[in-house]
Design an enzyme around this catalytic site. Structure first.
Site, PDB file in Angstrom:
ATOM      1  N   HIS A  26       0.826  -1.383  -0.054  1.00  0.00           N
ATOM      2  CA  HIS A  26       0.097   0.387  -0.131  1.00  0.00           C
ATOM      3  C   HIS A  26       0.662   1.336  -0.023  1.00  0.00           C
ATOM      4  O   HIS A  26       1.481   1.251   0.705  1.00  0.00           O
ATOM      5  CB  HIS A  26      -0.533   0.653   1.248  1.00  0.00           C
ATOM      6  CG  HIS A  26      -1.670   1.126   1.086  1.00  0.00           C
ATOM      7  ND1 HIS A  26      -2.997   1.486   0.288  1.00  0.00           N
ATOM      8  CD2 HIS A  26      -2.088   2.387   1.931  1.00  0.00           C
ATOM      9  CE1 HIS A  26      -3.576   1.910   0.078  1.00  0.00           C
ATOM     10  NE2 HIS A  26      -3.255   2.821   1.914  1.00  0.00           N
ATOM     11  N   GLN A  31       2.267  11.111  -1.244  1.00  0.00           N
ATOM     12  CA  GLN A  31       2.147  11.726   0.145  1.00  0.00           C
ATOM     13  C   GLN A  31       4.196  11.323   0.413  1.00  0.00           C
ATOM     14  O   GLN A  31       4.684  12.372   1.779  1.00  0.00           O
ATOM     15  CB  GLN A  31       1.471  10.891   0.413  1.00  0.00           C
ATOM     16  CG  GLN A  31      -0.279  11.407   0.698  1.00  0.00           C
ATOM     17  CD  GLN A  31      -0.704  10.584   1.040  1.00  0.00           C
ATOM     18  OE1 GLN A  31      -0.705   9.730   2.584  1.00  0.00           O
ATOM     19  NE2 GLN A  31      -2.031  10.688   0.829  1.00  0.00           N
ATOM     20  N   ARG A  52      -6.120  14.583   7.143  1.00  0.00           N
ATOM     21  CA  ARG A  52      -6.399  14.376   5.761  1.00  0.00           C
ATOM     22  C   ARG A  52      -6.847  16.061   4.709  1.00  0.00           C
ATOM     23  O   ARG A  52      -6.378  16.177   3.609  1.00  0.00           O
ATOM     24  CB  ARG A  52      -7.687  13.714   5.556  1.00  0.00           C
ATOM     25  CG  ARG A  52      -8.036  13.406   4.180  1.00  0.00           C
ATOM     26  CD  ARG A  52      -8.907  12.605   3.892  1.00  0.00           C
ATOM     27  NE  ARG A  52     -10.598  13.250   4.575  1.00  0.00           N
ATOM     28  CZ  ARG A  52     -12.116  13.075   3.564  1.00  0.00           C
ATOM     29  NH1 ARG A  52     -11.741  12.095   3.558  1.00  0.00           N
ATOM     30  NH2 ARG A  52     -12.910  13.920   4.534  1.00  0.00           N
ATOM     31  N   TYR A  91      -4.539   8.192  -6.847  1.00  0.00           N
ATOM     32  CA  TYR A  91      -6.191   8.670  -7.260  1.00  0.00           C
ATOM     33  C   TYR A  91      -6.231  10.342  -7.045  1.00  0.00           C
ATOM     34  O   TYR A  91      -7.482  10.608  -7.852  1.00  0.00           O
ATOM     35  CB  TYR A  91      -7.084   8.457  -5.971  1.00  0.00           C
ATOM     36  CG  TYR A  91      -6.161   8.816  -4.563  1.00  0.00           C
ATOM     37  CD1 TYR A  91      -6.763  10.452  -4.235  1.00  0.00           C
ATOM     38  CD2 TYR A  91      -6.121   8.083  -3.487  1.00  0.00           C
ATOM     39  CE1 TYR A  91      -6.281  10.674  -2.978  1.00  0.00           C
ATOM     40  CE2 TYR A  91      -4.947   8.557  -2.589  1.00  0.00           C
ATOM     41  CZ  TYR A  91      -5.584   9.840  -2.238  1.00  0.00           C
ATOM     42  OH  TYR A  91      -4.301  10.331  -1.279  1.00  0.00           O
ATOM     43  N   HIS A 175     -12.074   3.289  -3.418  1.00  0.00           N
ATOM     44  CA  HIS A 175     -10.861   4.642  -2.465  1.00  0.00           C
ATOM     45  C   HIS A 175     -11.608   3.989  -0.851  1.00  0.00           C
ATOM     46  O   HIS A 175     -10.871   3.275  -0.362  1.00  0.00           O
ATOM     47  CB  HIS A 175     -10.742   5.396  -2.425  1.00  0.00           C
ATOM     48  CG  HIS A 175     -10.676   6.373  -1.406  1.00  0.00           C
ATOM     49  ND1 HIS A 175     -10.908   6.348  -0.247  1.00  0.00           N
ATOM     50  CD2 HIS A 175      -9.123   6.793  -1.206  1.00  0.00           C
ATOM     51  CE1 HIS A 175     -10.517   7.334   0.487  1.00  0.00           C
ATOM     52  NE2 HIS A 175      -8.826   7.323  -0.308  1.00  0.00           N
ATOM     53  N   ARG A 178     -16.789   5.032   1.994  1.00  0.00           N
ATOM     54  CA  ARG A 178     -17.103   6.145   1.977  1.00  0.00           C
ATOM     55  C   ARG A 178     -17.203   6.880   0.105  1.00  0.00           C
ATOM     56  O   ARG A 178     -17.812   7.947   0.845  1.00  0.00           O
ATOM     57  CB  ARG A 178     -16.007   7.266   2.516  1.00  0.00           C
ATOM     58  CG  ARG A 178     -15.937   7.015   3.851  1.00  0.00           C
ATOM     59  CD  ARG A 178     -14.881   7.981   4.943  1.00  0.00           C
ATOM     60  NE  ARG A 178     -13.756   7.256   5.055  1.00  0.00           N
ATOM     61  CZ  ARG A 178     -12.531   7.813   4.067  1.00  0.00           C
ATOM     62  NH1 ARG A 178     -12.549   7.956   3.594  1.00  0.00           N
ATOM     63  NH2 ARG A 178     -11.724   6.072   4.937  1.00  0.00           N
ATOM     64  N   HIS A 201      -9.589   0.657   1.120  1.00  0.00           N
ATOM     65  CA  HIS A 201      -9.356   0.997   1.719  1.00  0.00           C
ATOM     66  C   HIS A 201     -10.341   1.056   2.919  1.00  0.00           C
ATOM     67  O   HIS A 201     -11.715   1.709   2.611  1.00  0.00           O
ATOM     68  CB  HIS A 201      -9.238   2.759   2.390  1.00  0.00           C
ATOM     69  CG  HIS A 201      -8.190   3.248   2.089  1.00  0.00           C
ATOM     70  ND1 HIS A 201      -8.288   4.521   0.552  1.00  0.00           N
ATOM     71  CD2 HIS A 201      -6.493   2.956   2.020  1.00  0.00           C
ATOM     72  CE1 HIS A 201      -7.033   4.835   0.720  1.00  0.00           C
ATOM     73  NE2 HIS A 201      -5.929   4.354   1.338  1.00  0.00           N
ATOM     74  N   GLU A 204     -10.520   1.737   9.242  1.00  0.00           N
ATOM     75  CA  GLU A 204     -10.148   2.524   9.148  1.00  0.00           C
ATOM     76  C   GLU A 204      -9.903   3.156  11.012  1.00  0.00           C
ATOM     77  O   GLU A 204      -8.784   3.178  11.758  1.00  0.00           O
ATOM     78  CB  GLU A 204      -8.926   3.424   7.980  1.00  0.00           C
ATOM     79  CG  GLU A 204      -7.408   4.110   9.174  1.00  0.00           C
ATOM     80  CD  GLU A 204      -6.794   4.769   7.849  1.00  0.00           C
ATOM     81  OE1 GLU A 204      -7.861   4.719   7.006  1.00  0.00           O
ATOM     82  OE2 GLU A 204      -5.673   4.879   7.871  1.00  0.00           O
ATOM     83  N   HIS A 238      -5.898  -0.897   6.338  1.00  0.00           N
ATOM     84  CA  HIS A 238      -6.319  -1.033   7.104  1.00  0.00           C
ATOM     85  C   HIS A 238      -7.079  -1.748   7.947  1.00  0.00           C
ATOM     86  O   HIS A 238      -6.229  -2.884   8.751  1.00  0.00           O
ATOM     87  CB  HIS A 238      -6.331   0.125   7.797  1.00  0.00           C
ATOM     88  CG  HIS A 238      -5.413   1.339   7.092  1.00  0.00           C
ATOM     89  ND1 HIS A 238      -4.288   1.470   7.364  1.00  0.00           N
ATOM     90  CD2 HIS A 238      -5.913   2.188   6.267  1.00  0.00           C
ATOM     91  CE1 HIS A 238      -3.643   2.114   6.266  1.00  0.00           C
ATOM     92  NE2 HIS A 238      -4.970   2.605   5.575  1.00  0.00           N
ATOM     93  N   ASP A 289       2.390   2.693   2.902  1.00  0.00           N
ATOM     94  CA  ASP A 289       1.135   4.556   2.769  1.00  0.00           C
ATOM     95  C   ASP A 289       1.566   6.281   2.752  1.00  0.00           C
ATOM     96  O   ASP A 289       2.167   6.246   1.912  1.00  0.00           O
ATOM     97  CB  ASP A 289       0.172   3.477   4.135  1.00  0.00           C
ATOM     98  CG  ASP A 289      -0.933   4.224   3.577  1.00  0.00           C
ATOM     99  OD1 ASP A 289      -1.073   5.380   3.323  1.00  0.00           O
ATOM    100  OD2 ASP A 289      -1.516   4.196   4.691  1.00  0.00           O
TER     101      ASP A 289
HETATM  102  C1  NGQ Z   1      -5.034   8.458   1.427  1.00  0.00           C
HETATM  103  N1  NGQ Z   1      -5.127   7.490   3.400  1.00  0.00           N
HETATM  104  O1  NGQ Z   1      -6.397   7.859   0.820  1.00  0.00           O
HETATM  105  O2  NGQ Z   1      -4.735   8.783   1.668  1.00  0.00           O
HETATM  106  C2  NGQ Z   1      -6.330   8.038   3.093  1.00  0.00           C
HETATM  107  C3  NGQ Z   1      -6.902   8.969   3.539  1.00  0.00           C
HETATM  108  C4  NGQ Z   1      -9.578   9.569   3.425  1.00  0.00           C
HETATM  109  C5  NGQ Z   1      -4.863   6.847   4.929  1.00  0.00           C
HETATM  110  N2  NGQ Z   1      -6.242   6.627   4.947  1.00  0.00           N
HETATM  111  C6  NGQ Z   1      -8.183   9.696   2.953  1.00  0.00           C
HETATM  112  N3  NGQ Z   1      -4.347   6.190   5.613  1.00  0.00           N
HETATM  113  O3  NGQ Z   1      -9.400   8.189   3.793  1.00  0.00           O
HETATM  114  O4  NGQ Z   1     -10.235   9.223   2.725  1.00  0.00           O
HETATM  115 ZN    ZN Z   2      -4.117   4.624   1.771  1.00  0.00          ZN
END
Ligand code: NGQ
Ligand code: ZN
Length: 416
Positions: A26, A31, A52, A91, A175, A178, A201, A204, A238, A289
């Site tokens: 992952h 990032q 975020r 994404y 993603h 959500r 995901h 988490e 996660h 991640d």
């Molecule tokens: C991400 N990262 O997409 O980069 C996510 C945060 C989200 C982690 N979950 C954004 N560690 O989950 O909405």
């Molecule tokens: Zn992630």
């Protein structure tokens, strides 16, 4: 390396002490550029959700060139640390205003080019991202560059699949629950080729479990198992907050859980129920991640340490047939690699450790892996061979300097 009844053991082949290359299940490459830049308190209530917002602001600055430079730096660091393949959960598809680039695959191609240039195996997972929350609200302004409709998304996958080979696999990511409503989720899953890896995901944050209960009447993992045929092609990223029925369901499905211990600690997610999951025979691997650490050693070490801190015991990740924590962890991370990456070739890569390092004085096959994972902070990776090509020698990637120079240029643009 060899498999013995007690686990994977490093083995002195004459060429050095070797272990298999590790799959990084992952990664969000962009990032890497914000690692260490979200560690000042903005609010006493700082959390995953305030982090975020910082991450979204940062994501808005990338274009294909800066993404390429940052990803190349990251992949060099991964190879030098012993990761030989990476699943890129991607994404950042469109221009910052949400409009597709002239080539709608431009950002995907930047990642593919970075992986090719550095010699890491890539499983590219273009991400479907459609809504801003469980209630189906539209994407926020900063999320617009992530979005697709189902047809546009399937067209992107199709186009990228034309380039697949041993060094590049194309999978698919949702993603999160959500961000993907139930109907489009079903449509995309129905259109995927049978062997495609699917990553998501899930569970988490506690807030996400609660929202899912409120709006979909079930916990996230429970809901997913009720609405998709989760099997060994799936990777649940996660899966931090699980009840016992969910632990058992994931283990039975042979899906992989991608645990990202350093990011989960950094973001205050919570602790994965490792002992219960190992008892159920569950498959798992690790991911870097958010890239606040790029080290399989640190991920595996903290996977175990989190459990020790919570339970006040030691030597938790072991199996009935293996009493070494390091070997149990290495075995876990290796066993899921083919399913999660969708790449049958991932097991072929070799990491040679620096047997001359002081941490290895007096090493035998009985303790080599535990010493690698649990002693000191020097990177003990000496050479890395991916698909028969030596990309790291004497601890240095063949293009370390040139890639770092590009990265510095990209960082001055991103931070300007
Ligand atoms: C991400 N990262 O997409 O980069 C996510 C945060 C989200 C982690 N979950 C954004 N560690 O989950 O909405
Ligand atoms: Zn992630």
């Amino acid at each position: 390396m060899r498999w013995t009844p007690s686990g994977w053991q490093a083995d002195d082949s004459g060429a050095g002490w070797r272990v298999p290359g590790i799959a990084n299940l992952h990664s969000h490459a962009f990032q890497r550029a914000m690692a260490g830049l979200a560690e000042r308190q903005t609010n006493p209530e700082d959390s995953f959700w305030t982090w975020r917002e910082t991450m979204y602001r940062f994501a808005a600055r990338f274009d294909p060139d800066t993404l390429h430079a940052v990803a190349a730096q990251l992949y060099v660091e991964m190879l030098e640390a012993g990761y030989t393949s990476v699943c890129e959960f991607h994404y950042l598809h469109h221009a910052p205003d949400g409009r597709p680039y002239a080539d709608p695959a431009a950002m995907s191609q930047a990642l593919v080019a970075a992986a090719r240039a550095t010699g890491i195996r890539l499983t590219l997972l273009p991400v479907l991202y459609m809504s801003g929350g469980f209630d189906g609200r539209p994407l926020g302004e900063r999320q617009r560059r992530f979005g697709h409709d189902v047809d546009g998304f399937l067209a992107l996958l199709e186009r990228l699949r034309a380039e697949q080979g041993d060094m590049l696999r194309i999978g698919c990511a949702l993603h999160s629950l959500r961000a993907v409503p139930a109907d489009p989720m079903g449509d995309v899953l129905a259109a995927l080729p049978a062997q495609s890896p699917i990553h998501i995901h899930i569970a988490e944050q506690l807030g996400e479990v609660q929202d899912c209960l409120n709006l979909r009447g079930a916990r996230p993992v429970e809901w997913l198992f009720g609405h998709a045929a989760v099997d060994r092609h799936w990777t649940l990223v996660h899966a931090t907050h699980l009840n016992d029925a969910e632990v058992q369901a994931i283990a039975r499905s042979v899906a992989t859980v991608a645990i990202c211990p350093t990011t989960e600690a950094n973001l205050g997610d919570g602790l994965f129920p490792l002992r219960a999951y190992l008892d159920a025979g569950g498959a798992w691997g690790i991911g870097s991640d958010s890239q606040i650490s790029v080290s399989p050693v640190e991920e595996l070490r903290w996977l175990e340490y989190g459990q020790r801190l919570a339970t006040h015991h030691r030597n938790i990740a072991v199996r009935p047939d293996c009493d070494s924590v390091g070997e149990t962890l290495l075995h876990g991370a290796l066993s899921s690699a083919r399913n999660a990456t969708g790449n049958p070739a991932v097991g072929d890569d070799l990491v040679t450790l620096d047997a001359a390092a002081a941490q290895f004085a007096g090493m035998t096959s009985h303790d080599a892996v535990d010493r690698w994972i649990f002693s000191g902070n020097r990177n003990l990776v000496r050479d890395v061979d991916v698909a028969g090509i030596k990309v790291v020698a004497g601890g240095r990637h063949r293009d370390r300097e040139a890639v770092a120079a590009d990265y510095r240029r990209a960082m001055s643009k991103l931070l300007a």
